[in-house]
Write a protein that holds these residues in place. Sequence first.
Motif, PDB file in Angstrom:
ATOM      1  N   LEU A  99      -6.216   1.820  -6.779  1.00 52.95           N
ATOM      2  CA  LEU A  99      -7.128   2.908  -6.377  1.00 52.95           C
ATOM      3  C   LEU A  99      -7.513   2.849  -4.892  1.00 52.95           C
ATOM      4  CD1 LEU A  99      -8.568   5.820  -6.802  1.00 52.95           C
ATOM      5  CD2 LEU A  99     -10.544   4.470  -8.009  1.00 52.95           C
ATOM      6  N   TYR A 100      -8.221   1.603  -4.563  1.00 48.93           N
ATOM      7  CA  TYR A 100      -8.868   1.292  -3.427  1.00 48.93           C
ATOM      8  C   TYR A 100      -7.728   0.960  -2.443  1.00 48.93           C
ATOM      9  CZ  TYR A 100     -13.015  -0.357  -6.273  1.00 48.93           C
ATOM     10  OH  TYR A 100     -13.980  -0.225  -6.917  1.00 48.93           O
ATOM     11  N   ASN A 150      -4.792   2.851  -2.460  1.00 49.37           N
ATOM     12  CA  ASN A 150      -4.207   4.026  -2.109  1.00 49.37           C
ATOM     13  C   ASN A 150      -5.058   4.538  -1.494  1.00 49.37           C
ATOM     14  OD1 ASN A 150      -1.914   3.698  -3.457  1.00 49.37           O
ATOM     15  ND2 ASN A 150      -2.477   4.272  -5.456  1.00 49.37           N
ATOM     16  N   ALA A 151      -6.599   4.800  -1.598  1.00 50.31           N
ATOM     17  CA  ALA A 151      -7.537   5.210  -0.802  1.00 50.31           C
ATOM     18  C   ALA A 151      -7.452   4.956   0.726  1.00 50.31           C
ATOM     19  CB  ALA A 151      -8.662   5.110  -1.486  1.00 50.31           C
ATOM     20  N   ALA A 152      -7.364   3.659   0.531  1.00 48.66           N
ATOM     21  CA  ALA A 152      -7.298   3.125   2.167  1.00 48.66           C
ATOM     22  C   ALA A 152      -5.923   3.834   2.812  1.00 48.66           C
ATOM     23  CB  ALA A 152      -7.679   1.532   2.115  1.00 48.66           C
ATOM     24  N   ARG A 153      -4.963   3.434   1.951  1.00 42.92           N
ATOM     25  CA  ARG A 153      -3.664   3.711   2.819  1.00 42.92           C
ATOM     26  C   ARG A 153      -3.724   5.384   3.405  1.00 42.92           C
ATOM     27  NH1 ARG A 153       0.436   1.975  -1.333  1.00 42.92           N
ATOM     28  NH2 ARG A 153       1.949   2.833   0.105  1.00 42.92           N
ATOM     29  N   THR A 154      -4.217   6.112   2.360  1.00 39.84           N
ATOM     30  CA  THR A 154      -4.300   7.590   2.645  1.00 39.84           C
ATOM     31  C   THR A 154      -5.094   7.828   3.973  1.00 39.84           C
ATOM     32  OG1 THR A 154      -5.845   8.066   1.199  1.00 39.84           O
ATOM     33  CG2 THR A 154      -3.565   8.539   0.391  1.00 39.84           C
ATOM     34  N   LEU A 155      -6.086   6.971   4.231  1.00 36.44           N
ATOM     35  CA  LEU A 155      -7.086   7.105   5.440  1.00 36.44           C
ATOM     36  C   LEU A 155      -6.508   6.291   6.366  1.00 36.44           C
ATOM     37  CD1 LEU A 155     -10.190   6.491   3.441  1.00 36.44           C
ATOM     38  CD2 LEU A 155      -9.565   8.786   4.532  1.00 36.44           C
ATOM     39  N   GLY A 156      -5.353   5.826   6.224  1.00 35.83           N
ATOM     40  CA  GLY A 156      -4.904   5.204   7.779  1.00 35.83           C
ATOM     41  C   GLY A 156      -4.758   3.862   7.726  1.00 35.83           C
ATOM     42  N   SER A 157      -5.184   2.884   6.576  1.00 36.25           N
ATOM     43  CA  SER A 157      -5.056   1.738   6.864  1.00 36.25           C
ATOM     44  C   SER A 157      -3.822   0.909   6.426  1.00 36.25           C
ATOM     45  CB  SER A 157      -6.254   1.038   5.980  1.00 36.25           C
ATOM     46  OG  SER A 157      -6.290  -0.296   5.916  1.00 36.25           O
ATOM     47  N   LEU A 211      -5.870  -3.551   6.316  1.00 41.03           N
ATOM     48  CA  LEU A 211      -6.075  -3.434   4.787  1.00 41.03           C
ATOM     49  C   LEU A 211      -6.363  -4.720   4.101  1.00 41.03           C
ATOM     50  CD1 LEU A 211      -5.414  -1.247   2.831  1.00 41.03           C
ATOM     51  CD2 LEU A 211      -3.021  -2.268   2.330  1.00 41.03           C
TER      52      LEU A 211
END
Lengths: 280, 249
Positions: free
Chosen positions: B144-145, B147-154, B159
Amino acid sequence: MKVNLEQVNKTFPKGKNDSLHVLQDIDLKIEAGEFVSLLGPSGCGKSTILNLIAGLDHPTSGDVYVNGQKVKGPGTDRVVVFQQGGLFPWMNVLDNVTYGLLLKNMSKKEAQEKAMEGLRMVHLGNFTKSFPHELSGGMKQRVAIARSLVMDPDVLLMDEPFAALDEQTRIILHQELQEIWEKTGKTILFITHNIREALTLSERVLLMSTRPGAIKNSFTVQASRPRDPSDSVLVQLEKRVMSELEEEMEKVLKEEFGDGYRLKTSAVRDRNREHMGDHI
Amino acid sequence: MIVIVSTWEIISKSNLFPTFMFPPLLIPNDPGGVTVLSTFVNGLISGQILEATGVTLSRLLVGFAIAVVLGLTFGFLISRYKWVDDTLGFFVTALQSIPSIVWFPLAIVWFGLGNISILFIVAIGATWTMTVNSSTGFKNVPSLYLNAARTLGSSGFHLARTVILPASVPHLISGLRVAWAFAWRAIMAGELLGGSGGLGYLLDMGRSLQSMDLVLSIMIVIGIIGTIMDNQVFRRMERSVARKWGMGA
Protein backbone atom coordinates in the motif's frame (compact mmCIF):
# COMPACT_ATOMS: atom_id res chain seq x y z
CA MET A 1 -11.81 11.61 -23.75
CA LYS A 2 -9.79 11.39 -20.53
CA VAL A 3 -9.63 7.68 -19.94
CA ASN A 4 -9.98 5.01 -22.56
CA LEU A 5 -9.62 1.27 -22.15
CA GLU A 6 -9.66 -0.77 -25.35
CA GLN A 7 -10.23 -4.52 -25.31
CA VAL A 8 -8.40 -4.93 -22.06
CA ASN A 9 -7.84 -8.44 -20.76
CA LYS A 10 -6.09 -9.43 -17.58
CA THR A 11 -5.16 -12.88 -16.37
CA PHE A 12 -3.30 -13.74 -13.21
CA PRO A 13 -1.22 -16.90 -12.97
CA LYS A 14 -2.78 -19.33 -10.54
CA GLY A 15 -0.86 -22.37 -9.48
CA LYS A 16 1.56 -23.87 -11.96
CA ASN A 17 -0.26 -24.20 -15.24
CA ASP A 18 -3.55 -22.58 -14.43
CA SER A 19 -4.48 -18.96 -14.80
CA LEU A 20 -7.29 -16.81 -13.55
CA HIS A 21 -9.11 -14.71 -16.13
CA VAL A 22 -9.95 -11.58 -14.19
CA LEU A 23 -10.93 -9.08 -16.85
CA GLN A 24 -12.44 -9.87 -20.22
CA ASP A 25 -12.64 -7.42 -23.11
CA ILE A 26 -13.09 -4.30 -21.06
CA ASP A 27 -14.04 -1.24 -23.09
CA LEU A 28 -14.36 1.81 -20.96
CA LYS A 29 -14.48 5.48 -21.78
CA ILE A 30 -14.57 8.33 -19.33
CA GLU A 31 -15.06 11.90 -20.50
CA ALA A 32 -13.24 14.87 -19.00
CA GLY A 33 -14.92 16.11 -15.85
CA GLU A 34 -17.10 13.04 -15.50
CA PHE A 35 -17.78 11.33 -12.20
CA VAL A 36 -18.03 7.61 -12.94
CA SER A 37 -18.58 4.79 -10.46
CA LEU A 38 -17.54 1.23 -11.05
CA LEU A 39 -19.90 -1.03 -9.15
CA GLY A 40 -19.60 -4.75 -8.67
CA PRO A 41 -19.48 -7.59 -6.18
CA SER A 42 -16.17 -8.21 -4.43
CA GLY A 43 -13.68 -10.12 -6.54
CA CYS A 44 -15.07 -8.91 -9.86
CA GLY A 45 -11.88 -7.12 -10.83
CA LYS A 46 -12.93 -3.52 -10.28
CA SER A 47 -9.80 -2.71 -8.32
CA THR A 48 -7.75 -4.37 -11.06
CA ILE A 49 -9.19 -1.91 -13.58
CA LEU A 50 -8.20 0.95 -11.30
CA ASN A 51 -4.69 -0.45 -10.90
CA LEU A 52 -4.36 -0.71 -14.68
CA ILE A 53 -5.35 2.93 -15.13
CA ALA A 54 -3.03 3.96 -12.28
CA GLY A 55 -0.21 2.10 -14.00
CA LEU A 56 0.46 -0.10 -10.96
CA ASP A 57 -0.37 -3.16 -13.04
CA HIS A 58 -0.23 -3.98 -16.75
CA PRO A 59 -2.94 -5.48 -18.94
CA THR A 60 -2.32 -8.94 -20.41
CA SER A 61 -3.69 -7.65 -23.68
CA GLY A 62 -5.34 -4.45 -24.82
CA ASP A 63 -4.42 -0.85 -24.17
CA VAL A 64 -5.09 1.78 -21.56
CA TYR A 65 -5.00 5.43 -22.59
CA VAL A 66 -5.18 8.49 -20.39
CA ASN A 67 -5.32 11.84 -22.18
CA GLY A 68 -4.63 9.97 -25.40
CA GLN A 69 -1.35 8.69 -24.04
CA LYS A 70 -0.70 5.04 -23.43
CA VAL A 71 -0.25 4.18 -19.77
CA LYS A 72 3.15 2.64 -19.14
CA GLY A 73 3.58 3.10 -15.39
CA PRO A 74 2.44 5.19 -12.45
CA GLY A 75 2.25 8.90 -13.09
CA THR A 76 1.19 11.99 -11.21
CA ASP A 77 -1.57 12.71 -13.73
CA ARG A 78 -3.48 9.80 -12.14
CA VAL A 79 -3.46 9.77 -8.35
CA VAL A 80 -5.12 7.08 -6.27
CA VAL A 81 -7.01 7.37 -2.99
CA PHE A 82 -6.76 3.90 -1.47
CA GLN A 83 -9.28 2.19 0.77
CA GLN A 84 -6.88 2.26 3.71
CA GLY A 85 -5.71 5.75 2.80
CA GLY A 86 -2.08 4.79 2.44
CA LEU A 87 -0.81 7.69 4.51
CA PHE A 88 2.78 7.25 5.68
CA PRO A 89 2.66 6.70 9.45
CA TRP A 90 6.18 8.10 9.94
CA MET A 91 5.24 11.50 8.53
CA ASN A 92 2.90 14.09 9.96
CA VAL A 93 -0.13 15.30 8.02
CA LEU A 94 1.63 18.21 6.36
CA ASP A 95 4.61 16.09 5.26
CA ASN A 96 2.22 13.49 3.87
CA VAL A 97 0.44 16.07 1.77
CA THR A 98 3.60 17.81 0.56
CA TYR A 99 5.26 14.47 -0.31
CA GLY A 100 4.14 14.44 -3.92
CA LEU A 101 4.48 18.20 -4.33
CA LEU A 102 8.14 18.19 -3.33
CA LEU A 103 8.73 15.45 -5.90
CA LYS A 104 7.47 17.88 -8.52
CA ASN A 105 10.47 20.08 -7.65
CA MET A 106 8.25 22.60 -5.96
CA SER A 107 9.94 24.79 -3.34
CA LYS A 108 9.21 23.82 0.25
CA LYS A 109 7.34 27.04 0.97
CA GLU A 110 5.20 26.78 -2.11
CA ALA A 111 4.44 23.12 -1.41
CA GLN A 112 3.38 23.89 2.15
CA GLU A 113 1.11 26.70 1.01
CA LYS A 114 -0.51 24.44 -1.53
CA ALA A 115 -0.85 21.64 1.02
CA MET A 116 -2.53 24.02 3.48
CA GLU A 117 -4.95 25.01 0.76
CA GLY A 118 -5.76 21.35 0.14
CA LEU A 119 -6.10 20.57 3.84
CA ARG A 120 -8.44 23.51 4.34
CA MET A 121 -10.58 22.18 1.50
CA VAL A 122 -11.13 18.99 3.50
CA HIS A 123 -11.49 21.02 6.75
CA LEU A 124 -8.27 19.79 8.35
CA GLY A 125 -6.32 23.04 8.42
CA ASN A 126 -5.65 22.67 12.16
CA PHE A 127 -4.17 19.17 12.06
CA THR A 128 -0.99 19.75 10.09
CA LYS A 129 1.36 18.57 12.84
CA SER A 130 -0.63 15.47 13.80
CA PHE A 131 0.50 11.99 12.90
CA PRO A 132 -1.88 9.69 11.02
CA HIS A 133 -2.48 7.42 14.02
CA GLU A 134 -3.83 10.39 15.96
CA LEU A 135 -6.60 10.92 13.42
CA SER A 136 -9.93 9.15 13.06
CA GLY A 137 -10.65 6.99 10.01
CA GLY A 138 -12.64 9.74 8.34
CA MET A 139 -9.92 12.32 8.96
CA LYS A 140 -7.29 9.99 7.50
CA GLN A 141 -9.31 9.66 4.32
CA ARG A 142 -9.68 13.44 4.17
CA VAL A 143 -5.90 13.76 4.35
CA ALA A 144 -5.56 11.13 1.62
CA ILE A 145 -8.02 13.06 -0.55
CA ALA A 146 -6.14 16.29 0.10
CA ARG A 147 -2.85 14.59 -0.74
CA SER A 148 -4.26 13.50 -4.08
CA LEU A 149 -6.03 16.75 -4.91
CA VAL A 150 -2.99 18.98 -4.39
CA MET A 151 -1.20 16.99 -7.08
CA ASP A 152 -3.78 18.45 -9.45
CA PRO A 153 -4.21 15.14 -11.31
CA ASP A 154 -6.10 14.79 -14.57
CA VAL A 155 -7.92 11.80 -13.18
CA LEU A 156 -8.66 11.05 -9.55
CA LEU A 157 -8.89 7.33 -8.93
CA MET A 158 -10.71 6.30 -5.75
CA ASP A 159 -10.54 2.68 -4.65
CA GLU A 160 -13.41 2.14 -2.17
CA PRO A 161 -12.13 5.10 -0.15
CA PHE A 162 -15.07 5.17 2.29
CA ALA A 163 -15.70 1.43 2.64
CA ALA A 164 -14.03 1.20 6.05
CA LEU A 165 -15.83 4.20 7.55
CA ASP A 166 -18.92 4.31 9.69
CA GLU A 167 -22.21 5.35 8.10
CA GLN A 168 -22.38 8.90 9.51
CA THR A 169 -18.83 9.77 8.47
CA ARG A 170 -19.48 8.30 5.06
CA ILE A 171 -22.57 10.46 4.49
CA ILE A 172 -20.62 13.59 5.40
CA LEU A 173 -17.73 12.65 3.13
CA HIS A 174 -20.17 11.91 0.28
CA GLN A 175 -21.43 15.47 0.53
CA GLU A 176 -17.95 16.89 0.69
CA LEU A 177 -16.71 14.84 -2.24
CA GLN A 178 -19.61 16.10 -4.35
CA GLU A 179 -18.72 19.66 -3.39
CA ILE A 180 -15.07 19.09 -4.21
CA TRP A 181 -15.99 17.58 -7.56
CA GLU A 182 -18.26 20.51 -8.41
CA LYS A 183 -15.60 23.00 -7.32
CA THR A 184 -12.62 21.42 -9.06
CA GLY A 185 -14.30 19.72 -12.01
CA LYS A 186 -11.94 16.75 -11.76
CA THR A 187 -12.49 13.54 -13.66
CA ILE A 188 -13.20 10.92 -11.01
CA LEU A 189 -13.34 7.15 -11.23
CA PHE A 190 -14.87 5.81 -8.05
CA ILE A 191 -14.74 2.12 -7.17
CA THR A 192 -17.36 0.78 -4.79
CA HIS A 193 -19.52 -2.21 -3.97
CA ASN A 194 -22.17 -0.01 -2.41
CA ILE A 195 -25.06 0.76 -4.79
CA ARG A 196 -26.34 3.75 -2.86
CA GLU A 197 -22.86 5.23 -2.68
CA ALA A 198 -22.44 4.87 -6.43
CA LEU A 199 -25.84 6.44 -7.13
CA THR A 200 -25.37 9.29 -4.66
CA LEU A 201 -22.03 10.37 -6.03
CA SER A 202 -21.75 9.70 -9.71
CA GLU A 203 -23.20 10.75 -13.02
CA ARG A 204 -22.74 7.35 -14.53
CA VAL A 205 -22.64 3.94 -12.87
CA LEU A 206 -20.93 1.04 -14.60
CA LEU A 207 -22.09 -2.32 -13.34
CA MET A 208 -19.60 -5.15 -13.55
CA SER A 209 -20.30 -8.81 -13.95
CA THR A 210 -17.96 -11.27 -12.38
CA ARG A 211 -15.68 -14.20 -13.26
CA PRO A 212 -14.40 -13.08 -15.65
CA GLY A 213 -15.02 -9.42 -14.93
CA ALA A 214 -16.72 -7.51 -17.68
CA ILE A 215 -18.79 -4.37 -17.87
CA LYS A 216 -22.38 -5.54 -17.84
CA ASN A 217 -24.41 -2.41 -17.99
CA SER A 218 -24.19 1.35 -17.74
CA PHE A 219 -26.69 3.54 -15.91
CA THR A 220 -26.87 7.30 -16.23
CA VAL A 221 -27.95 8.95 -13.02
CA GLN A 222 -30.17 11.89 -13.89
CA ALA A 223 -30.91 13.27 -10.47
CA SER A 224 -30.40 16.79 -9.23
CA ARG A 225 -27.53 17.69 -6.91
CA PRO A 226 -27.06 17.66 -4.02
CA ARG A 227 -28.42 14.14 -4.21
CA ASP A 228 -31.13 13.04 -1.84
CA PRO A 229 -31.33 9.27 -1.23
CA SER A 230 -35.13 9.44 -1.12
CA ASP A 231 -35.29 11.01 -4.59
CA SER A 232 -37.67 8.83 -6.62
CA VAL A 233 -35.24 8.71 -9.54
CA LEU A 234 -32.55 7.24 -7.30
CA VAL A 235 -34.94 4.82 -5.63
CA GLN A 236 -36.11 3.45 -8.96
CA LEU A 237 -32.59 3.20 -10.27
CA GLU A 238 -31.42 1.47 -7.13
CA LYS A 239 -34.04 -1.23 -7.64
CA ARG A 240 -32.96 -1.80 -11.22
CA VAL A 241 -29.27 -1.95 -10.34
CA MET A 242 -29.99 -4.21 -7.39
CA SER A 243 -31.84 -6.77 -9.45
CA GLU A 244 -28.98 -6.95 -11.93
CA LEU A 245 -26.43 -7.12 -9.19
CA GLU A 246 -28.31 -9.99 -7.56
CA GLU A 247 -27.83 -12.10 -10.66
CA GLU A 248 -24.11 -11.62 -10.33
CA MET A 249 -24.15 -12.35 -6.62
CA GLU A 250 -26.03 -15.57 -7.25
CA LYS A 251 -23.42 -16.58 -9.80
CA VAL A 252 -20.64 -16.07 -7.26
CA LEU A 253 -22.49 -17.85 -4.49
CA LYS A 254 -23.35 -20.79 -6.73
CA GLU A 255 -19.71 -21.14 -7.59
CA GLU A 256 -18.83 -21.16 -3.92
CA PHE A 257 -21.63 -23.26 -2.47
CA GLY A 258 -22.63 -25.43 -5.44
CA ASP A 259 -25.51 -25.30 -7.92
CA GLY A 260 -28.14 -26.02 -5.31
CA TYR A 261 -27.77 -22.52 -3.89
CA ARG A 262 -30.43 -19.97 -4.71
CA LEU A 263 -30.48 -16.41 -3.44
CA LYS A 264 -34.25 -16.31 -3.63
CA THR A 265 -35.89 -19.48 -2.38
CA SER A 266 -39.33 -20.42 -3.46
CA ALA A 267 -41.56 -22.31 -1.08
CA VAL A 268 -43.68 -23.69 -3.92
CA ARG A 269 -40.75 -24.83 -6.00
CA ASP A 270 -38.79 -26.33 -3.16
CA ARG A 271 -41.62 -28.27 -1.54
CA ASN A 272 -40.94 -31.93 -1.13
CA ARG A 273 -43.39 -33.77 -3.37
CA GLU A 274 -42.36 -37.35 -2.67
CA HIS A 275 -45.14 -38.01 -0.24
CA MET A 276 -47.82 -36.24 -2.20
CA GLY A 277 -51.08 -38.10 -1.97
CA ASP A 278 -49.94 -40.36 0.87
CA HIS A 279 -52.97 -39.46 2.94
CA ILE A 280 -55.47 -40.55 0.36
CA MET B 1 21.32 -8.20 43.85
CA ILE B 2 22.07 -7.99 47.56
CA VAL B 3 21.65 -11.77 47.86
CA ILE B 4 24.09 -12.41 45.02
CA VAL B 5 26.67 -10.00 46.40
CA SER B 6 26.49 -11.40 49.95
CA THR B 7 26.61 -15.01 48.74
CA TRP B 8 29.71 -14.13 46.79
CA GLU B 9 31.29 -12.48 49.82
CA ILE B 10 30.53 -15.50 52.02
CA ILE B 11 32.03 -17.97 49.52
CA SER B 12 35.04 -15.73 49.13
CA LYS B 13 35.61 -15.57 52.89
CA SER B 14 34.91 -19.26 53.51
CA ASN B 15 38.41 -20.14 52.31
CA LEU B 16 37.02 -22.83 50.04
CA PHE B 17 39.04 -21.29 47.23
CA PRO B 18 42.21 -19.22 47.28
CA THR B 19 41.55 -15.48 47.27
CA PHE B 20 42.99 -14.99 43.77
CA MET B 21 40.38 -17.37 42.37
CA PHE B 22 37.43 -15.95 44.23
CA PRO B 23 38.22 -12.35 45.19
CA PRO B 24 35.82 -10.51 47.51
CA LEU B 25 33.62 -7.81 46.03
CA LEU B 26 33.52 -5.17 48.74
CA ILE B 27 35.32 -6.14 51.99
CA PRO B 28 38.97 -7.30 51.80
CA ASN B 29 39.64 -10.79 53.18
CA ASP B 30 42.85 -9.66 54.87
CA PRO B 31 43.79 -6.07 55.77
CA GLY B 32 44.96 -4.18 52.70
CA GLY B 33 44.00 -7.07 50.42
CA VAL B 34 42.32 -6.74 47.02
CA THR B 35 38.65 -6.33 46.37
CA VAL B 36 36.89 -6.10 43.03
CA LEU B 37 35.56 -2.70 43.99
CA SER B 38 38.96 -1.27 44.76
CA THR B 39 40.47 -2.66 41.56
CA PHE B 40 37.54 -1.24 39.63
CA VAL B 41 37.87 2.21 41.20
CA ASN B 42 41.68 2.22 40.91
CA GLY B 43 41.42 1.11 37.30
CA LEU B 44 39.06 3.98 36.59
CA ILE B 45 41.25 6.51 38.41
CA SER B 46 44.51 5.35 36.86
CA GLY B 47 42.80 5.36 33.50
CA GLN B 48 43.75 1.76 32.74
CA ILE B 49 40.18 0.52 32.44
CA LEU B 50 38.90 3.73 30.86
CA GLU B 51 41.61 3.65 28.23
CA ALA B 52 40.95 0.02 27.41
CA THR B 53 37.21 0.73 27.26
CA GLY B 54 37.89 3.57 24.85
CA VAL B 55 40.00 1.35 22.59
CA THR B 56 37.39 -1.41 22.59
CA LEU B 57 34.46 0.93 22.01
CA SER B 58 36.11 2.71 19.11
CA ARG B 59 36.89 -0.65 17.45
CA LEU B 60 33.39 -1.81 18.19
CA LEU B 61 31.77 1.28 16.72
CA VAL B 62 33.83 1.15 13.53
CA GLY B 63 33.17 -2.57 13.05
CA PHE B 64 29.51 -2.13 13.89
CA ALA B 65 29.15 0.77 11.47
CA ILE B 66 30.69 -1.30 8.69
CA ALA B 67 28.36 -4.17 9.54
CA VAL B 68 25.29 -1.91 9.48
CA VAL B 69 26.16 -0.41 6.11
CA LEU B 70 26.94 -3.82 4.61
CA GLY B 71 23.86 -5.39 6.20
CA LEU B 72 21.57 -2.70 4.87
CA THR B 73 23.06 -2.97 1.40
CA PHE B 74 22.85 -6.77 1.28
CA GLY B 75 19.38 -6.66 2.80
CA PHE B 76 18.21 -4.22 0.17
CA LEU B 77 19.67 -6.27 -2.68
CA ILE B 78 18.11 -9.47 -1.31
CA SER B 79 14.70 -7.87 -0.99
CA ARG B 80 14.95 -6.22 -4.39
CA TYR B 81 16.28 -8.96 -6.65
CA LYS B 82 14.99 -12.50 -6.65
CA TRP B 83 18.25 -13.97 -7.88
CA VAL B 84 20.24 -12.30 -5.10
CA ASP B 85 17.78 -13.76 -2.62
CA ASP B 86 18.23 -17.23 -4.11
CA THR B 87 22.02 -17.03 -4.02
CA LEU B 88 23.27 -14.63 -1.35
CA GLY B 89 20.13 -14.98 0.75
CA PHE B 90 20.66 -18.69 1.10
CA PHE B 91 24.35 -18.22 1.74
CA VAL B 92 23.71 -15.66 4.48
CA THR B 93 21.70 -18.18 6.48
CA ALA B 94 24.67 -20.52 6.41
CA LEU B 95 27.14 -17.75 7.25
CA GLN B 96 24.98 -16.57 10.12
CA SER B 97 25.37 -19.92 11.84
CA ILE B 98 29.17 -19.64 11.89
CA PRO B 99 30.41 -17.96 15.08
CA SER B 100 32.46 -14.98 13.98
CA ILE B 101 35.52 -16.02 16.02
CA VAL B 102 35.88 -18.98 13.65
CA TRP B 103 36.98 -16.43 11.05
CA PHE B 104 39.86 -15.29 13.24
CA PRO B 105 42.57 -17.68 11.99
CA LEU B 106 41.69 -16.69 8.45
CA ALA B 107 41.69 -13.01 9.39
CA ILE B 108 45.14 -13.30 10.96
CA VAL B 109 46.51 -14.86 7.79
CA TRP B 110 44.85 -12.24 5.61
CA PHE B 111 45.39 -9.09 7.63
CA GLY B 112 48.00 -10.02 10.26
CA LEU B 113 47.43 -9.97 13.99
CA GLY B 114 46.07 -6.54 14.84
CA ASN B 115 43.35 -3.97 14.51
CA ILE B 116 42.15 -4.92 11.06
CA SER B 117 41.69 -8.57 11.97
CA ILE B 118 39.60 -7.59 14.98
CA LEU B 119 37.54 -5.13 12.94
CA PHE B 120 37.03 -7.88 10.39
CA ILE B 121 35.54 -10.35 12.83
CA VAL B 122 33.43 -7.71 14.53
CA ALA B 123 32.01 -6.65 11.18
CA ILE B 124 31.48 -10.18 9.97
CA GLY B 125 29.83 -11.14 13.26
CA ALA B 126 27.24 -8.41 13.01
CA THR B 127 26.73 -8.15 9.25
CA TRP B 128 24.69 -11.31 8.73
CA THR B 129 22.11 -10.68 11.42
CA MET B 130 21.76 -7.16 10.14
CA THR B 131 21.34 -8.51 6.61
CA VAL B 132 18.66 -10.99 7.64
CA ASN B 133 16.73 -8.42 9.66
CA SER B 134 16.91 -5.66 7.10
CA SER B 135 15.91 -7.91 4.21
CA THR B 136 12.92 -9.11 6.25
CA GLY B 137 12.06 -5.50 7.02
CA PHE B 138 12.37 -4.40 3.40
CA LYS B 139 10.37 -7.35 2.12
CA ASN B 140 7.54 -6.65 4.53
CA VAL B 141 6.99 -3.03 3.57
CA PRO B 142 3.24 -2.94 2.87
CA SER B 143 2.60 -2.63 -0.86
CA LEU B 144 0.00 0.00 0.00
CA TYR B 145 2.76 2.46 0.95
CA LEU B 146 4.79 1.57 -2.13
CA ASN B 147 1.81 2.01 -4.44
CA ALA B 148 0.80 5.27 -2.78
CA ALA B 149 4.32 6.64 -3.16
CA ARG B 150 4.60 5.49 -6.75
CA THR B 151 1.35 7.13 -7.81
CA LEU B 152 2.61 10.33 -6.19
CA GLY B 153 5.65 10.21 -8.44
CA SER B 154 8.31 8.51 -6.31
CA SER B 155 10.64 5.86 -7.69
CA GLY B 156 14.11 4.40 -7.42
CA PHE B 157 16.41 5.83 -4.78
CA HIS B 158 13.85 8.37 -3.60
CA LEU B 159 11.37 5.55 -2.97
CA ALA B 160 13.99 3.58 -1.03
CA ARG B 161 14.94 6.57 1.11
CA THR B 162 11.51 8.01 1.83
CA VAL B 163 9.35 4.88 2.03
CA ILE B 164 11.17 1.54 2.16
CA LEU B 165 13.69 2.60 4.80
CA PRO B 166 11.32 4.36 7.21
CA ALA B 167 8.64 1.69 6.79
CA SER B 168 11.06 -1.02 7.91
CA VAL B 169 12.45 0.90 10.89
CA PRO B 170 10.87 -1.41 13.51
CA HIS B 171 12.63 -4.41 11.94
CA LEU B 172 15.86 -2.46 11.60
CA ILE B 173 15.95 -1.52 15.27
CA SER B 174 15.65 -5.11 16.41
CA GLY B 175 18.33 -5.96 13.84
CA LEU B 176 20.63 -3.29 15.26
CA ARG B 177 20.08 -4.62 18.74
CA VAL B 178 20.99 -8.20 17.92
CA ALA B 179 23.88 -7.09 15.69
CA TRP B 180 25.24 -5.00 18.55
CA ALA B 181 25.19 -8.03 20.85
CA PHE B 182 26.98 -10.14 18.25
CA ALA B 183 29.56 -7.40 17.74
CA TRP B 184 30.32 -7.39 21.48
CA ARG B 185 30.86 -11.12 21.56
CA ALA B 186 33.10 -10.93 18.53
CA ILE B 187 35.26 -8.12 19.84
CA MET B 188 35.84 -9.70 23.25
CA ALA B 189 36.87 -12.97 21.64
CA GLY B 190 39.08 -11.17 19.15
CA GLU B 191 40.80 -9.01 21.72
CA LEU B 192 41.34 -11.94 24.09
CA LEU B 193 43.11 -13.84 21.36
CA GLY B 194 45.16 -11.15 19.85
CA GLY B 195 44.43 -7.52 20.46
CA SER B 196 46.69 -4.87 21.76
CA GLY B 197 44.89 -2.62 24.21
CA GLY B 198 41.19 -2.97 24.73
CA LEU B 199 39.14 -4.71 27.37
CA GLY B 200 39.72 -8.17 25.95
CA TYR B 201 43.45 -7.67 26.19
CA LEU B 202 43.05 -6.49 29.76
CA LEU B 203 41.04 -9.63 30.47
CA ASP B 204 43.84 -11.75 29.12
CA MET B 205 46.29 -9.84 31.28
CA GLY B 206 44.07 -10.45 34.30
CA ARG B 207 44.15 -14.15 33.50
CA SER B 208 47.92 -14.33 33.20
CA LEU B 209 48.42 -12.28 36.37
CA GLN B 210 45.82 -14.46 38.04
CA SER B 211 43.99 -11.36 39.24
CA MET B 212 40.37 -12.27 39.00
CA ASP B 213 39.50 -8.95 40.63
CA LEU B 214 40.57 -7.29 37.36
CA VAL B 215 38.61 -9.80 35.30
CA LEU B 216 35.49 -9.20 37.37
CA SER B 217 35.94 -5.42 37.12
CA ILE B 218 36.00 -5.70 33.35
CA MET B 219 32.87 -7.82 33.41
CA ILE B 220 31.20 -5.06 35.40
CA VAL B 221 32.29 -2.48 32.83
CA ILE B 222 30.90 -4.56 29.98
CA GLY B 223 27.65 -5.03 31.85
CA ILE B 224 27.32 -1.31 32.49
CA ILE B 225 28.01 -0.38 28.86
CA GLY B 226 25.54 -3.00 27.66
CA THR B 227 22.82 -1.70 29.94
CA ILE B 228 23.47 1.90 28.95
CA MET B 229 23.35 1.06 25.24
CA ASP B 230 20.15 -0.89 25.61
CA ASN B 231 18.32 1.65 27.74
CA GLN B 232 19.64 4.87 26.29
CA VAL B 233 19.99 4.02 22.63
CA PHE B 234 17.87 1.08 21.48
CA ARG B 235 14.97 1.45 23.92
CA ARG B 236 14.82 5.14 23.21
CA MET B 237 14.74 4.51 19.46
CA GLU B 238 12.00 1.94 19.90
CA ARG B 239 9.97 4.24 22.09
CA SER B 240 10.24 7.18 19.73
CA VAL B 241 9.12 5.03 16.81
CA ALA B 242 6.26 3.59 18.84
CA ARG B 243 5.15 7.07 19.81
CA LYS B 244 5.32 8.41 16.29
CA TRP B 245 3.57 5.45 14.71
CA GLY B 246 1.05 5.08 17.51
CA MET B 247 2.03 1.51 18.33
CA GLY B 248 1.76 0.27 21.87
CA ALA B 249 2.03 3.58 23.69
